[in-house]
Design a protein around this motif. Structure first.
Motif, PDB file in Angstrom:
ATOM      1  N   ALA A 193       0.836  -1.198   0.000  1.00  0.00           N
ATOM      2  CA  ALA A 193       0.000   0.000   0.000  1.00  0.00           C
ATOM      3  C   ALA A 193       0.875   1.254   0.000  1.00  0.00           C
ATOM      4  O   ALA A 193       0.627   2.206  -0.746  1.00  0.00           O
ATOM      5  N   TYR A 194       1.923   1.256   0.807  1.00  0.00           N
ATOM      6  CA  TYR A 194       2.794   2.434   0.895  1.00  0.00           C
ATOM      7  C   TYR A 194       3.584   2.647  -0.390  1.00  0.00           C
ATOM      8  O   TYR A 194       3.729   3.773  -0.867  1.00  0.00           O
ATOM      9  N   VAL A 195       4.124   1.563  -0.933  1.00  0.00           N
ATOM     10  CA  VAL A 195       4.945   1.701  -2.146  1.00  0.00           C
ATOM     11  C   VAL A 195       4.091   2.238  -3.299  1.00  0.00           C
ATOM     12  O   VAL A 195       4.493   3.164  -4.004  1.00  0.00           O
ATOM     13  N   THR A 196       2.873   1.689  -3.460  1.00  0.00           N
ATOM     14  CA  THR A 196       2.021   2.163  -4.555  1.00  0.00           C
ATOM     15  C   THR A 196       1.568   3.595  -4.283  1.00  0.00           C
ATOM     16  O   THR A 196       1.501   4.416  -5.204  1.00  0.00           O
ATOM     17  N   PHE A 197       1.303   3.915  -3.018  1.00  0.00           N
ATOM     18  CA  PHE A 197       0.941   5.295  -2.671  1.00  0.00           C
ATOM     19  C   PHE A 197       2.068   6.239  -3.064  1.00  0.00           C
ATOM     20  O   PHE A 197       1.859   7.281  -3.681  1.00  0.00           O
ATOM     21  N   CYS A 198       3.284   5.858  -2.693  1.00  0.00           N
ATOM     22  CA  CYS A 198       4.450   6.693  -2.950  1.00  0.00           C
ATOM     23  C   CYS A 198       4.636   6.904  -4.454  1.00  0.00           C
ATOM     24  O   CYS A 198       4.832   8.028  -4.918  1.00  0.00           O
ATOM     25  N   ILE A 202       2.112   0.203 -11.746  1.00  0.00           N
ATOM     26  CA  ILE A 202       1.909  -1.209 -11.390  1.00  0.00           C
ATOM     27  C   ILE A 202       3.167  -2.053 -11.646  1.00  0.00           C
ATOM     28  O   ILE A 202       3.677  -2.697 -10.724  1.00  0.00           O
ATOM     29  N   PRO A 203       3.714  -2.035 -12.882  1.00  0.00           N
ATOM     30  CA  PRO A 203       4.905  -2.874 -13.088  1.00  0.00           C
ATOM     31  C   PRO A 203       6.086  -2.463 -12.203  1.00  0.00           C
ATOM     32  O   PRO A 203       6.805  -3.335 -11.689  1.00  0.00           O
ATOM     33  N   ILE A 204       6.254  -1.141 -12.012  1.00  0.00           N
ATOM     34  CA  ILE A 204       7.387  -0.705 -11.180  1.00  0.00           C
ATOM     35  C   ILE A 204       7.175  -1.153  -9.744  1.00  0.00           C
ATOM     36  O   ILE A 204       8.099  -1.621  -9.081  1.00  0.00           O
ATOM     37  N   ALA A 205       5.942  -1.028  -9.251  1.00  0.00           N
ATOM     38  CA  ALA A 205       5.655  -1.463  -7.882  1.00  0.00           C
ATOM     39  C   ALA A 205       5.923  -2.963  -7.741  1.00  0.00           C
ATOM     40  O   ALA A 205       6.505  -3.412  -6.751  1.00  0.00           O
ATOM     41  N   VAL A 206       5.492  -3.737  -8.745  1.00  0.00           N
ATOM     42  CA  VAL A 206       5.696  -5.184  -8.679  1.00  0.00           C
ATOM     43  C   VAL A 206       7.195  -5.495  -8.606  1.00  0.00           C
ATOM     44  O   VAL A 206       7.632  -6.323  -7.806  1.00  0.00           O
ATOM     45  N   VAL A 207       7.988  -4.798  -9.412  1.00  0.00           N
ATOM     46  CA  VAL A 207       9.436  -5.037  -9.400  1.00  0.00           C
ATOM     47  C   VAL A 207      10.029  -4.670  -8.035  1.00  0.00           C
ATOM     48  O   VAL A 207      10.796  -5.431  -7.445  1.00  0.00           O
ATOM     49  N   ILE A 208       9.636  -3.495  -7.510  1.00  0.00           N
ATOM     50  CA  ILE A 208      10.173  -3.069  -6.211  1.00  0.00           C
ATOM     51  C   ILE A 208       9.797  -4.080  -5.124  1.00  0.00           C
ATOM     52  O   ILE A 208      10.639  -4.495  -4.318  1.00  0.00           O
ATOM     53  N   LEU A 209       8.522  -4.503  -5.113  1.00  0.00           N
ATOM     54  CA  LEU A 209       8.069  -5.443  -4.078  1.00  0.00           C
ATOM     55  C   LEU A 209       8.768  -6.792  -4.225  1.00  0.00           C
ATOM     56  O   LEU A 209       9.155  -7.419  -3.232  1.00  0.00           O
TER      57      LEU A 209
END
Ligand SMILES: Nc1ncnc2c1ncn2[C@@H]1O[C@H](COP(=O)(O)OP(=O)(O)O)[C@@H](O)[C@H]1O
Ligand SMILES: [Mg+2]
Lengths: 287, 245
Positions: free
Chosen positions: A45-50, A63-70
C-alpha cells in the motif's frame, strides 16, 4: 443487502486469498510460516501510494514498477531474514526473525511516511447500485484483479517450465539440487513472488481502509483462510480464504463490533470438526 | 574419466569416508559394494558436490573437488539418489523435463524431443504413465523415472545409488538389464552403489568393496565374483538373509 454482503465478502476473501497464497508458497518452498507477510502487504500500500502521489506515476507505469520493487524487497527479505538462518537446527529461529523483521518494516514505514494514515483515492470513484444498496466500485476491482493474480500464479507454476522447476525444488530440494537447480534462486524467486503478490493486495485495499501500518492485521484472516482450507494446500488456501471473507461479511447481520470474534469462533469450531481443513494439505499435491 | 584420490568425508565428529581412491574409466560400469553405513552414499554425494569433503576429484582432467553442484550437473555428472527421490506432485513427463535443467536453463526454450524419445524407448512404461503423478507409480517405475530423469540431462557419467533398494527380484533383474543396455548402447560410464553384491558384480567391470569408510578390496568384477573372501562376506550373508525371509 444480502447480495451486497456477498460481493463484499468475496472481495475481502480474495484479499485474504492473496495473503494465504503468499504464505502457502513459502510454506511449500522452505517450510517456514512467514509472520512478516502482513507487513509486506502493508508495504504494498505504501509503495504504490508513494509511486502514485509522491513520484506521480500513471497507473500503467506504477503497477509494473511497484511489482518489481516489491519483488526485489522480497528477495532482500529472504537474504536477510531467511538465508542466514536456514540451517538452524531450532525451527523457531526463523519465525522469531520474521517477527523481528515485521516490526522493523513497520517502524521503517513510520519513519519514512509518518504515523498518520494516508488517503488513497479509489481507481474508479463512486458507487454502483446492487440489489438496491450502494457498493463501492473498488470491491469489484478487487475481485477482478485478484482473479487475475491467482490465474497468473497458477499459470506460472503449472504452465511455465520455470514454475515447475520451482515446484520441483519445493517438493524435493535435494533431488532438484542434484539435477543442477540452484536452491538460492528458487527460494529467492519464491520470496519475491510472495512479496509482490501480497503487496498488490495492499494496493487493492488502500482506497477502502487507508494507507496505514494497521493493514498488516489482515494477515490474521489470511492465516484463518489457510487453516480452514488445509495447511499447505494452494487450492485450499484460496477456497478457505473466500469462505472467511463471506463469513466475516455476513457476521455484520449479527454484530458490527465482534465480527472478528465470529470469524475465529467459526475457525475454532471448524477445526474441531475437520482438523485437517477442507483439502488435506499435501506438499506432494500440485500447486 | 573420473579419478578420486584420498577422498575424505566427515559429518561433525564422524568420519564417514576415510581416504579412498577410485577410478572410473570411459565406457565402464564400476560398482561400490558394502554394508549399510560403509560410506558409499557419502562418496557419491562428494562427487556431486552436495557434501563437504577433502581430497582430489578429477573429471576429464578438470579438478571438481570444490565445484558447486550446479557446475557439476552442467558438466554432465548425473546422480540418481538413494531412494529415488522423484518429485511426487509432478507428472512423469514433468519429472523428466526437469532433468534437462542443466543444459536447458530455467526458461527451457530448447527442444528436448530427442532426449525424451530416448528415455521413452528405454523405459516404455514411462511413456504409458506420462500423465500420472510420480507418487502414484510403483517402486520399480519410480526407479525408472529417476534414471530417466537423469538421462534427460545429457549425462556423461551416471551415478546410481542403490537402484535395487526395496524392489522385487524380477523387477531388479529387468532394471539391471536396462542399466547394462544403457551402458552398452551409448558407452555411458556408470558408477553404481549396490548392496545386492551378486547383481552388482555380475553387471559391472570393476568393483570396490567399501568397509567402514575404506576400500577393503578391489578388482575386476569377474575375478571378485569367484573370490572366496567375497563369497564368504557377501554371498554367504545374502543367502542366509534370503532364506530367513
Ligand atoms: N547427514 C549426515 N549427518 C551425520 N552423519 C551422517 C550423515 N549422512 C551419513 N552419515 C553417517 O555416515 C556414515 C556413512 O553413511 P553413508 O554414506 O550413507 O553410508 P552407506 O551409503 O554406505 O550406507 C554412516 O555412519 C552414517 O550414519
Ligand atoms: Mg547409502
Amino acid at each position: 443487502m444480502y447480495l451486497q454482503l456477498l460481493i463484499v465478502g468475496i472481495a475481502m476473501g480474495m484479499i485474504y486469498a492473496l495473503l494465504s497464497l503468499g504464505i502457502v508458497l513459502l510454506v511449500r518452498a522452505v517450510g517456514v510460516l512467514n509472520f512478516a507477510e502482513g507487513q509486506l502487504f502493508m508495504l504494498g500500500a505504501y509503495v504504490t501510494f508513494c509511486l502514485t502521489y509522491q513520484v506521480g506515476m500513471p497507473l500503467w507505469l506504477m503497477i509494473p514498477i511497484a511489482v518489481v520493487i516489491l519483488f526485489l524487497f522480497g528477495v532482500l527479505f529472504m537474504f536477510s531474514i531467511y538465508w542466514p538462518l536456514r540451517k538452524s537446527t531450532w525451527s523457531a529461529t526463523i519465525i522469531i526473525s520474521c517477527l523481528g523483521a515485521s516490526s522493523v518494516i513497520s517502524e521503517l514505514v513510520k519513519v519514512i511516511w509518518g504515523n498518520n494514515p494516508l488517503v488513497y483515492a479509489p481507481l474508479i470513484k463512486g458507487t454502483v447500485k446492487i440489489g438496491g444498496v450502494n457498493l463501492e466500485y473498488q470491491y469489484l476491482i478487487i475481485i477482478a484483479v485478484c482473479i487475475l493474480m491467482i490465474f497468473l500464479i497458477q499459470m506460472l507454476f503449472d504452465k511455465m517450465y520455470v514454475g515447475r522447476i520451482m515446484q520441483a525444488a519445493a517438493q524435493n530440494k535435494y533431488a532438484a539440487g542434484l539435477l543442477g537447480v540452484s536452491a538460492t534462486l528458487t527460494v529467492a524467486a519464491t520470496y519475491g513472488i510472495s512479496a509482490a503478490l501480497v503487496g498488490i493486495g495492499g494496493w487493492l485495499v488502500a482506497p477502502l481502509f487507508l494507507v496505514r501500518t494497521g493493514l498488516s492485521d489482515f494477515l490474521l484472516k489470511g492465516f484463518a483462510g489457510m487453516v480452514i482450507g488445509g495447511y499447505g494446500s494452494v487450492k485450499g488456501a484460496v477456497i478457505g480464504s473466500i469462505l472467511v471473507g463471506i463469513i466475516e461479511s455476513y457476521a455484520v447481520l449479527l454484530t458490527t463490533t465482534y465480527q472478528n470474534a465470529i470469524v475465529f469462533l467459526v475457525l475454532i469450531v471448524f477445526l474441531v470438526i475437520k482438523p485437517d481443513g477442507l483439502i488435506k494439505g499435501k506438499i506432494s499435491e500440485k500447486a | 574419466m573420473l579419478k578420486i584420490q584420498d577422498l575424505k568425508v566427515r559429518y561433525g565428529s564422524i568420519e564417514a569416508v576415510k581416504g579412498v581412491n577410485i577410478e572410473v574409466k570411459d565406457d565402464a560400469i564400476v560398482c561400490l559394494i558394502g554394508s549399510n553405513g560403509a560410506g558409499k552414499t557419502s562418496i557419491l554425494k562428494a562427487i556431486s558436490g552436495v557434501v563437504e569433503h577433502s581430497g582430489l576429484i578429477e573429471y576429464n582432467g578438470e579438478d571438481i573437488s570444490s565445484a558447486s553442484n550446479i557446475h557439476i550437473a552442467k558438466l554432465g555428472i548425473q546422480h540418481v539418489p538413494e531412494g529415488r527421490q522423484v518429485f511426487p506432485g509432478l507428472t512423469v513427463f514433468e519429472n523428466l523435463e526437469i532433468g534437462c535443467v542443466n543444459w536447458r536453463g530455467y526458461f527451457g526454450k530448447a527442444d528436448h524431443k530427442e532426449e525424451l524419445e530416448y528415455v521413452y524407448s528405454m523405459f516404455p512404461r514411462l511413456k504409458e504413465r506420462e500423465k500420472q503423478l510420480a507418487w502414484s507409480l510403483s517402486g520399480g517405475e519410480q526407479q525408472m523415472l529417476a534414471i530417466g530423469r537423469a538421462l534427460m540431462g545429457r549425462p556423461k557419467l551416471l551415478l546410481l545409488d542403490e537402484p535395487s533398494m526395496g524392489l522385487a527380484p524380477l523387477v531388479i533383474e529387468e532394471l539391471f538389464q536396462k542399466i547394462t543396455e544403457i551402458n552398452k548402447k551409448t558407452g555411458l560410464p556408470i558408477l553404481m552403489v549396490e548392496q545386492n553384491a551378486r547383481m552388482a558384480l555380475s553387471v559391472s567391470d570393476y568393483t570396490y568393496i567399501i568397509e567402514q569408510g575404506q576400500i577393503s578390496m578391489e578388482g575386476a568384477s569377474a575375478d571378485l565374483i569367484h573370490d572366496d573372501r567375497v563369497e564368504a562376506a557377501y554371498f554367504g550373508k545374502s543367502w542366509k538373509v534370503k532364506k530367513e525371509v
